[in-house]
Design a protein around this motif. Structure first.
Motif, PDB file in Angstrom:
ATOM      1  N   SER A 348       3.683  17.778 -41.381  1.00  0.00           N
ATOM      2  CA  SER A 348       3.013  18.180 -40.153  1.00  0.00           C
ATOM      3  C   SER A 348       4.048  18.407 -39.062  1.00  0.00           C
ATOM      4  CB  SER A 348       2.021  17.110 -39.687  1.00  0.00           C
ATOM      5  OG  SER A 348       1.467  17.454 -38.422  1.00  0.00           O
ATOM      6  N   SER A 372       9.547  18.562 -38.417  1.00  0.00           N
ATOM      7  CA  SER A 372       8.308  18.058 -39.007  1.00  0.00           C
ATOM      8  C   SER A 372       8.529  16.643 -39.518  1.00  0.00           C
ATOM      9  CB  SER A 372       7.859  18.958 -40.162  1.00  0.00           C
ATOM     10  OG  SER A 372       8.798  18.910 -41.224  1.00  0.00           O
ATOM     11  N   SER A 410      -3.570  18.893 -40.929  1.00  0.00           N
ATOM     12  CA  SER A 410      -3.054  17.719 -41.627  1.00  0.00           C
ATOM     13  C   SER A 410      -4.124  17.103 -42.519  1.00  0.00           C
ATOM     14  CB  SER A 410      -2.554  16.676 -40.622  1.00  0.00           C
ATOM     15  OG  SER A 410      -1.540  17.199 -39.806  1.00  0.00           O
TER      16      SER A 410
END
Length: 451
Positions: A348, A372, A410
């Motif tokens: 994510s 990320s 996510s």
């Protein structure tokens, strides 16, 4: 057992047909498992459709690198084919690099089409209210609905309920809210308005730039190189308006129609989403706030003078409720440091976005180097029942880390991972914790889920 109780059985039983549950069920079905997906509403989509959560944020890092793919990206592309999404656009709030508008009604139909293609049996209008556990194994969940009781047996179970309902009923350890007082992030009743003059909003933003979020990409908006997709600010109007809602700015997003916006401004604090009496109060308060917000916008904010409410979400939006206490709790430190794990099953690029459970503001924390972080498989594995995985909002995190993992892309990613892992465990006859995470990661990479 009551003789009137109907029986169903599948290899993998998924509870909750939100973004996580949809992805989990499709993933398991595509791997050859028989799958039953249980949903309490008469439509799928979870918070994206039942609570009006819009748009999807985000598939990318702050640098613009796409880190979420697989089924989530496939859904976006298939929506684009049906005219249900323009794809990934720049976020003109400036909080993330991109956001993804989508049409909720088209999404509802597309998701069911994809479930059918994967051979998933969808059972809607059904609520899990009992879990049968035998030693370390969950044997079945029992549903309540219009047709009476239905007992659904399975080899593996995925809790994508958002509220860790199956884990809780199975006696697995769960967490709720922040440490100390147990308070959760506020709930929000989202609503849409039509007849909005978007160009008037853009002009107002360019005329008074300090009145908006400091990361707003004004230069690109001025050149007209990107469309206006979201607005955070109107600080002066909000302060002068005196609306009795405990927040400090106006936030809304454009679409899916050109004169339409989704308002994300109501804020209901101090109530639990897992207590029916408190949730009832939250629904009542949220709808009162919707009317107050609409009146404020019409009276004080440029572009809204001729706008009117076009829809209000069927239920209040829930950012945080109950979650599993799994084999690992993802922390805020993991997120901010951009930590990647050997058993990472999803990435994510969304920063920590923690809405204060009791105050006005939002605590934001960026990921180091605008990169990320990854979510380890252990966050999906419940402690206690050996054949239970979690996906979506109810995976194992701290209160602070949940403020990033709860976002829809996510949730889709952890759903695909959970569905794939559940099938691996089912085929091998092993516990969720015994899944070979190297094999799981290879499969997710092959599916394009780990980018």
């Amino acid at each position: 057992m009551d003789s009137r109780t109907r029986m169903m059985e599948a290899d993998v039983v998924v509870t909750g047909a939100g973004p996580a549950g949809i992805a989990a069920a499709i993933a398991a079905g595509r791997q050859g498992a028989s799958v039953i997906l249980i949903e309490r509403y008469g439509f799928v989509g979870g918070m994206s459709t039942a609570a009006g959560v819009y748009p999807w944020m985000t598939f990318h890092t702050q640098r613009g690198e796409r880190v979420i793919g697989g089924i989530a990206q496939e859904i976006v592309e298939r929506l684009m084919e049906r005219g249900g999404s323009p794809g990934h656009l720049r976020d003109t709030v400036g909080f993330v690099h991109t956001l993804t508008p989508y049409h909720p009604e088209i999404y509802k139909v597309l998701a069911v089409d994809m479930l059918r293609e994967a051979g998933v049996k969808l059972v809607s209008h059904s609520f899990v209210d009992e879990v049968e556990r035998e030693g370390e194994h969950i044997r079945s969940v029992t549903l309540t609905g219009k047709s009476g009781r239905i007992k659904v047996s399975g080899a593996m179970f995925v809790d994508a309920s958002g509220d860790a309902d199956v884990a809780y009923l199975a006696g697995a350890p769960t967490l709720q809210g922040r440490e100390g007082d147990g308070l959760s992030q506020p709930m929000t009743m989202k609503f849409r308005m039509r007849g909005v003059d978007v160009e008037a909003i853009r002009k107002a933003m360019l005329a008074d730039r300090e009145n908006f979020y400091h990361k707003t990409p004004f230069a690109e908006l001025e050149m007209g190189s990107i469309p206006l997709t979201g607005v955070s600010g109107f600080y002066k109007e909000w302060k002068a308006g005196g609306v009795p809602i405990n927040r400090d700015q106006v936030l809304f997003f454009i679409g899916p129609e050109k004169d339409e916006v989704l308002i994300n401004c109501t804020r209901v604090q101090g109530l639990s989403a897992t207590d029916v009496e408190e949730l009832t109060l939250a629904e009542e308060e949220g709808r009162k706030q919707v009317l107050m917000m609409a009146e404020f916008l019409q009276a004080r904010v440029p572009g809204f003078a001729k706008a009117s409410i076009s829809s209000v979400a069927p239920q209040i939006g829930i950012r945080e409720s109950r979650r599993i206490d799994g084999l690992y709790r993802l922390t805020m430190e993991d997120v901010v440091a951009g930590r990647h794990f050997e058993d990472g099953i999803a990435k994510s690029g969304y920063p920590v976005d923690l809405h204060d459970p009791s105050g006005k503001g939002v605590m934001a924390a960026a990921i180091e180097n605008d990169a990320s972080y990854s979510i380890p498989y252990r966050c999906l594995v419940a402690r206690g029942p050996v054949n239970l995985l979690a996906a979506g909002r109810c995976i194992s995190t701290t209160h602070e880390a949940l403020a990033t993992t709860r976002l829809t892309p996510s949730c889709m990613a952890t759903g695909e991972a959970a569905g794939t892992a559940a099938t691996l465990a089912c085929k091998a006859g092993i516990a969720a914790a015994e899944v070979d995470t190297s094999q799981l990661r290879e499969m997710l990479q092959a599916q394009g889920a780990i980018v």
